[in-house]
Design a protein around this motif. Structure first.
Motif, PDB file in Angstrom:
ATOM      1  N   TRP A   1      -1.889  13.482 -13.431  1.00 38.24           N
ATOM      2  CA  TRP A   1      -1.151  12.287 -12.946  1.00 38.24           C
ATOM      3  C   TRP A   1      -2.055  11.582 -11.674  1.00 38.24           C
ATOM      4  CZ3 TRP A   1       3.295  10.667 -15.234  1.00 38.24           C
ATOM      5  CH2 TRP A   1       3.876  11.390 -15.888  1.00 38.24           C
ATOM      6  N   ARG A   2      -2.368  10.230 -11.979  1.00 37.95           N
ATOM      7  CA  ARG A   2      -3.020   9.399 -11.057  1.00 37.95           C
ATOM      8  C   ARG A   2      -2.066   8.503 -10.586  1.00 37.95           C
ATOM      9  NH1 ARG A   2      -6.272  13.437 -11.015  1.00 37.95           N
ATOM     10  NH2 ARG A   2      -7.885  13.566 -12.631  1.00 37.95           N
ATOM     11  N   TRP A   3      -2.114   8.139  -9.128  1.00 39.54           N
ATOM     12  CA  TRP A   3      -1.347   7.102  -8.687  1.00 39.54           C
ATOM     13  C   TRP A   3      -2.053   5.766  -8.425  1.00 39.54           C
ATOM     14  CZ3 TRP A   3      -1.579   4.164  -4.109  1.00 39.54           C
ATOM     15  CH2 TRP A   3      -0.419   3.435  -3.860  1.00 39.54           C
ATOM     16  N   VAL A   4      -2.011   4.600  -8.999  1.00 35.20           N
ATOM     17  CA  VAL A   4      -2.959   3.462  -8.529  1.00 35.20           C
ATOM     18  C   VAL A   4      -2.001   2.496  -7.924  1.00 35.20           C
ATOM     19  CG1 VAL A   4      -2.259   2.288 -11.086  1.00 35.20           C
ATOM     20  CG2 VAL A   4      -4.289   1.792  -9.681  1.00 35.20           C
ATOM     21  N   LYS A   5      -2.346   1.820  -7.019  1.00 33.40           N
ATOM     22  CA  LYS A   5      -1.735   0.718  -6.217  1.00 33.40           C
ATOM     23  C   LYS A   5      -1.265  -0.296  -7.225  1.00 33.40           C
ATOM     24  CE  LYS A   5      -1.492  -1.858  -2.020  1.00 33.40           C
ATOM     25  NZ  LYS A   5      -2.148  -2.362  -0.866  1.00 33.40           N
ATOM     26  N   GLY A   6      -0.054  -0.499  -7.113  1.00 33.31           N
ATOM     27  CA  GLY A   6       0.443  -1.655  -7.889  1.00 33.31           C
ATOM     28  C   GLY A   6       0.146  -3.090  -7.410  1.00 33.31           C
ATOM     29  N   HIS A   7      -0.139  -4.193  -8.306  1.00 32.46           N
ATOM     30  CA  HIS A   7      -0.160  -5.272  -7.944  1.00 32.46           C
ATOM     31  C   HIS A   7      -1.645  -5.391  -7.096  1.00 32.46           C
ATOM     32  CE1 HIS A   7       3.423  -6.201  -9.874  1.00 32.46           C
ATOM     33  NE2 HIS A   7       4.124  -5.427  -8.999  1.00 32.46           N
ATOM     34  N   SER A   8      -2.470  -4.516  -7.278  1.00 35.32           N
ATOM     35  CA  SER A   8      -3.809  -4.658  -6.572  1.00 35.32           C
ATOM     36  C   SER A   8      -4.945  -5.202  -7.542  1.00 35.32           C
ATOM     37  CB  SER A   8      -4.105  -3.400  -6.237  1.00 35.32           C
ATOM     38  OG  SER A   8      -4.273  -2.181  -7.105  1.00 35.32           O
ATOM     39  N   ASN A   9      -4.861  -5.876  -8.469  1.00 35.31           N
ATOM     40  CA  ASN A   9      -5.745  -6.493  -9.308  1.00 35.31           C
ATOM     41  C   ASN A   9      -6.581  -5.437  -9.977  1.00 35.31           C
ATOM     42  OD1 ASN A   9      -5.415  -9.240  -8.976  1.00 35.31           O
ATOM     43  ND2 ASN A   9      -6.225  -9.013  -6.768  1.00 35.31           N
ATOM     44  N   HIS A  10      -5.994  -4.389 -10.519  1.00 42.86           N
ATOM     45  CA  HIS A  10      -6.571  -3.350 -11.306  1.00 42.86           C
ATOM     46  C   HIS A  10      -5.975  -3.722 -12.761  1.00 42.86           C
ATOM     47  CE1 HIS A  10      -7.331   0.325 -13.450  1.00 42.86           C
ATOM     48  NE2 HIS A  10      -7.839   0.699 -12.608  1.00 42.86           N
ATOM     49  N   PRO A  11      -7.430  -4.029 -13.400  1.00 43.11           N
ATOM     50  CA  PRO A  11      -6.931  -4.749 -14.781  1.00 43.11           C
ATOM     51  C   PRO A  11      -5.974  -4.156 -15.822  1.00 43.11           C
ATOM     52  CG  PRO A  11      -9.180  -4.678 -14.417  1.00 43.11           C
ATOM     53  CD  PRO A  11      -8.909  -3.963 -13.291  1.00 43.11           C
TER      54      PRO A  11
END
Length: 156
Positions: free
Chosen positions: A121-131
């Motif tokens: 499981w990996r967390w990525v910040k939402g709405h941070s321009n990660h395509p």
């Protein structure tokens, strides 16, 4: 015969217009340079339920045991699966405050799917321009739009 475990990368997201309200889920699955997008919607739901549904629907797409790197922008999902789930199960689906776990059926479905695969499981910040996270978000919102257009089945 030896079979090499397939490596799959998944980005998931959920959306809800109102909480509860009309919701959508979306996911982007990546395997050997190929991409698959899935999405769907549900009425009278919550954002957390849609975040869970996105992960469930994505993992349900996998036909064989896989090594999965699953990205979510939901701390609720990541913390739940990594930190809370074992205690919930041990405590017969009660929280540390002795209250029933919210969204128990969804957590149980996700738990079963995680037993079939090796999921990191990996967390990525939402709405941070990660395509790829932005694509999963757009798919989740497409699921909500689908409901506005009178459709109730998941789209692919």
């Amino acid at each position: 015969m030896f079979f090499k475990t397939k490596k799959v990368v998944i980005y998931t997201d959920g959306a809800c217009k109102g909480n509860p309200g009309d919701g959508g889920w979306g996911a982007v699955l990546l395997y050997k340079g190929k991409e698959k997008e899935i999405f769907g919607g549900q009425r009278d739901t919550t954002n957390n339920q849609m975040e869970l549904r996105a992960a469930i629907e994505a993992l349900s797409q996998l036909k064989y045991k896989c090594q999965v790197e699953l990205y979510t922008d939901s701390s609720y999902v990541k913390n739940g699966i990594e930190s809370w789930l074992d205690n919930w199960i041990k405590n017969n689906w009660k929280t540390s405050a002795k209250k029933p776990v919210k969204n128990q059926a969804l957590w149980q479905s996700l738990h079963v799917l995680c037993q079939k695969h090796e999921v990191q499981w990996r967390w990525v910040k939402g709405h941070s321009n990660h395509p790829l996270n932005d694509r999963a978000d757009a798919l989740a919102n497409k699921g909500v739009e689908m409901l506005k257009n009178g459709k109730v089945n998941a789209g692919e």
